[in-house]
Motif scaffolding. Structure first.
Motif, mmCIF file in Angstrom:
data_model
loop_
_atom_site.group_PDB
_atom_site.id
_atom_site.type_symbol
_atom_site.label_atom_id
_atom_site.label_comp_id
_atom_site.label_asym_id
_atom_site.label_seq_id
_atom_site.Cartn_x
_atom_site.Cartn_y
_atom_site.Cartn_z
ATOM 1 N N GLU A 1 -6.325 -8.107 2.450
ATOM 2 C CA GLU A 1 -5.310 -8.234 3.500
ATOM 3 C C GLU A 1 -4.039 -7.434 3.193
ATOM 4 O O GLU A 1 -3.329 -7.029 4.122
ATOM 5 N N ASN A 2 -3.752 -7.192 1.927
ATOM 6 C CA ASN A 2 -2.432 -6.668 1.567
ATOM 7 C C ASN A 2 -2.441 -5.376 0.768
ATOM 8 O O ASN A 2 -1.365 -4.822 0.505
ATOM 9 N N ALA A 3 -3.615 -4.897 0.363
ATOM 10 C CA ALA A 3 -3.662 -3.730 -0.517
ATOM 11 C C ALA A 3 -4.636 -2.687 0.015
ATOM 12 O O ALA A 3 -5.460 -2.955 0.903
ATOM 13 N N GLN A 4 -4.534 -1.487 -0.528
ATOM 14 C CA GLN A 4 -5.483 -0.418 -0.218
ATOM 15 C C GLN A 4 -5.518 0.555 -1.385
ATOM 16 O O GLN A 4 -4.604 0.583 -2.216
ATOM 17 N N LEU A 5 -6.587 1.344 -1.449
ATOM 18 C CA LEU A 5 -6.676 2.415 -2.435
ATOM 19 C C LEU A 5 -6.186 3.700 -1.792
ATOM 20 O O LEU A 5 -6.646 4.075 -0.706
ATOM 21 N N ASN A 6 -5.247 4.385 -2.440
ATOM 22 C CA ASN A 6 -4.746 5.638 -1.867
ATOM 23 C C ASN A 6 -5.705 6.789 -2.180
ATOM 24 O O ASN A 6 -6.788 6.582 -2.759
ATOM 25 N N ASP A 7 -5.308 7.995 -1.837
ATOM 26 C CA ASP A 7 -6.193 9.157 -2.013
ATOM 27 C C ASP A 7 -6.525 9.429 -3.475
ATOM 28 O O ASP A 7 -7.550 10.039 -3.787
ATOM 29 N N GLN A 8 -5.663 8.961 -4.364
ATOM 30 C CA GLN A 8 -5.925 9.136 -5.800
ATOM 31 C C GLN A 8 -6.697 7.960 -6.401
ATOM 32 O O GLN A 8 -6.942 7.921 -7.609
ATOM 33 N N GLY A 9 -7.094 7.007 -5.546
ATOM 34 C CA GLY A 9 -7.830 5.835 -6.020
ATOM 35 C C GLY A 9 -6.959 4.766 -6.623
ATOM 36 O O GLY A 9 -7.452 3.814 -7.238
ATOM 37 N N GLN A 10 -5.642 4.883 -6.454
ATOM 38 C CA GLN A 10 -4.716 3.902 -7.002
ATOM 39 C C GLN A 10 -4.537 2.748 -6.024
ATOM 40 O O GLN A 10 -4.390 2.956 -4.818
ATOM 41 N N CYS A 11 -4.538 1.543 -6.547
ATOM 42 C CA CYS A 11 -4.331 0.360 -5.719
ATOM 43 C C CYS A 11 -2.844 0.219 -5.419
ATOM 44 O O CYS A 11 -2.021 0.182 -6.341
ATOM 45 N N ILE A 12 -2.516 0.126 -4.117
ATOM 46 C CA ILE A 12 -1.116 0.002 -3.735
ATOM 47 C C ILE A 12 -0.955 -1.123 -2.714
ATOM 48 O O ILE A 12 -1.880 -1.467 -1.976
ATOM 49 N N HIS A 13 0.237 -1.682 -2.691
ATOM 50 C CA HIS A 13 0.600 -2.693 -1.709
ATOM 51 C C HIS A 13 0.887 -1.990 -0.387
ATOM 52 O O HIS A 13 1.718 -1.085 -0.323
ATOM 53 N N LYS A 14 0.177 -2.382 0.677
ATOM 54 C CA LYS A 14 0.274 -1.675 1.956
ATOM 55 C C LYS A 14 1.699 -1.608 2.480
ATOM 56 O O LYS A 14 2.175 -0.550 2.906
ATOM 57 N N GLU A 15 2.388 -2.713 2.475
ATOM 58 C CA GLU A 15 3.702 -2.789 3.112
ATOM 59 C C GLU A 15 4.766 -2.005 2.370
ATOM 60 O O GLU A 15 5.577 -1.298 2.969
ATOM 61 N N SER A 16 4.762 -2.114 1.031
ATOM 62 C CA SER A 16 5.825 -1.491 0.251
ATOM 63 C C SER A 16 5.437 -0.172 -0.394
ATOM 64 O O SER A 16 6.313 0.608 -0.794
ATOM 65 N N GLY A 17 4.130 0.078 -0.542
ATOM 66 C CA GLY A 17 3.675 1.270 -1.243
ATOM 67 C C GLY A 17 3.752 1.169 -2.748
ATOM 68 O O GLY A 17 3.468 2.124 -3.468
ATOM 69 N N VAL A 18 4.114 -0.022 -3.253
ATOM 70 C CA VAL A 18 4.237 -0.238 -4.700
ATOM 71 C C VAL A 18 2.857 -0.361 -5.335
ATOM 72 O O VAL A 18 1.940 -0.958 -4.739
ATOM 73 N N ALA A 19 2.701 0.189 -6.520
ATOM 74 C CA ALA A 19 1.413 0.131 -7.215
ATOM 75 C C ALA A 19 1.096 -1.287 -7.669
ATOM 76 O O ALA A 19 1.977 -2.035 -8.103
ATOM 77 N N ILE A 20 -0.181 -1.651 -7.574
ATOM 78 C CA ILE A 20 -0.709 -2.895 -8.139
ATOM 79 C C ILE A 20 -1.533 -2.478 -9.348
ATOM 80 O O ILE A 20 -2.523 -1.766 -9.218
ATOM 81 N N LYS A 21 -1.143 -2.909 -10.538
ATOM 82 C CA LYS A 21 -1.703 -2.332 -11.762
ATOM 83 C C LYS A 21 -2.772 -3.181 -12.438
ATOM 84 O O LYS A 21 -3.658 -2.644 -13.099
ATOM 85 N N ALA A 22 -2.672 -4.501 -12.356
ATOM 86 C CA ALA A 22 -3.542 -5.319 -13.204
ATOM 87 C C ALA A 22 -3.798 -6.669 -12.557
ATOM 88 O O ALA A 22 -3.113 -7.072 -11.610
#
Length: 382
Positions: free
Chosen positions: A135-156
């Protein structure tokens, strides 16, 4: 029921004196090894017992490597640092945990995302985590998990093995792989607990153990960072030793580091404690079985080990039928010199974490209102 439980606890510990929640046991070589350390004069972080304790924990857990630290929080902080968790970035963890889990994140400037527990192990629920990420995250073009709303990385993702009961590690590891997250186990409470035949702390990339005075074995104050990969362990040892490069006499540090190494005095205590861990765990299972038999057929549910695990029963717990019954149990036992405790206040209720992101926390809130921890000290004779 409360008085019957009080009578049972006094029978288990064979005393009419005050009974603590979890007391350390010093019935072996503790004094011998401590005297050895004092006579050697190597009482700080250089000494034979530090290396010996690391090797013994590595062997006992089956970890790739083990690096001794001053406490469990330091081990967890180092794990997150080595996982490259940066200020402002997000880490999924439990709202039902001891505050040290979140303090380690705070030390890095990172932010927790509070995920619900599952009712079997009281560890982080992989389904709840998957729901929040979907509901709240997506993988960007580099395969990094990010928070959709803020664009902040989710690391662990950071589960904690609550009361020593292993969380659902296979499912959490699979989740971490799907979302490109680092799995770090807060195994502070679970020395001696096994998940499908493997010790906790060896499935994630990193794990943190604690040897606080109230743990299964103690070093007074101390922790251990478990690493799956040798390169991670080498860097962990380097950064926890102030990042000092070896040299006969020069002091040169090649990056910011931490003064996190365990003193030899503490490691000596740990080596002596570890010699009797089999007896400690056997005693704790026996005590847990007595509690389980006592609560059988009652409205109170004893918290048993998950079907996939063999738990250390660090802290025994009972799930009361209501908040009122929980409060009555706490009041009566403590009034009569039997230390019982509620579970920790949920992290999002604490002022410093009140505004952090979170999912639905129904199970965590129920546990907070219903759980009571019971006296759990092992009984081991000299």
């Amino acid at each position: 029921m409360e008085q019957q439980l009080i009578d049972l606890v006094r029978d288990i510990y064979a005393t009419n004196e005050f009974i603590p929640l979890h007391a350390p046991i010093f019935t072996g070589n503790e004094r011998v090894y401590l005297n050895d350390t004092i006579e050697s004069t190597f009482v700080s972080s250089v000494g034979k017992f530090v290396d010996q304790f690391e090797r013994q924990i590595q062997s006992y857990t089956g970890a790739g490597r083990a690096v001794a630290t001053v406490n469990g929080t330091a081990a967890l902080h180092t794990a997150l640092y080595l996982a490259d968790v940066q200020p402002g970035e997000l880490v999924l963890t439990q709202a039902l945990t001891f505050v040290a889990t979140c303090n380690a994140l705070h030390h890095l400037g990172a932010k927790p995302v509070f995920i619900d527990i599952e009712h079997g192990s009281f560890g982080l629920c992989p389904i709840a985590a998957e729901t929040w990420l979907t509901e709240n995250a997506q993988l960007n073009d580099q395969g990094q998990c990010i928070h959709k709303e803020s664009g902040v990385a989710i690391k662990a993702i950071l589960p904690m093995h609550t009361f020593g009961h292993p969380a659902q590690l296979d499912e959490l590891q699979a989740l971490a792989q799907r979302w490109n997250l680092c799995l770090i186990e807060d195994a502070a409470e679970s020395l001696g607990s096994f998940y499908k035949g493997r010790h906790t702390g060896v499935i994630g990339r990193f794990a943190a153990l604690s040897f606080n005075g109230n743990k299964v074995i103690t070093t007074g104050g101390g922790g251990m960072l478990l690493c799956r990969e040798d390169n991670d362990a080498k860097r962990a040892k380097h950064v926890t030793t102030t990042a000092k490069l070896p040299h006969p006499y020069e002091f040169y540090h090649d990056e910011p580091g931490f003064n996190y190494r365990m003193p030899n005095l503490n490691a000596a205590l740990g080596c002596a404690q570890l010699e009797k861990i089999t007896k400690i765990l056997a005693s704790k299972r026996c005590i847990a079985s007595r509690y389980e038999a006592f609560f059988a057929g009652r409205d109170y549910r004893f918290i048993n080990e998950p079907v996939y695990a063999r738990s250390n029963y660090w802290l025994n717990a009972v799930y009361c039928p209501s908040a009122d019954s929980r409060n009555q149990l706490l009041e009566m036992t403590n009034q009569q010199g039997i230390m019982t405790r509620p579970v920790w206040q949920l992290m999002h209720r604490l002022p410093m974490f009140a505004n952090e992101l979170r999912g639905d926390l129904t199970q965590s809130e129920l546990a907070e209102a219903h759980l009571v921890n019971l006296p759990s000290s092992a009984i081991v004779q000299a």
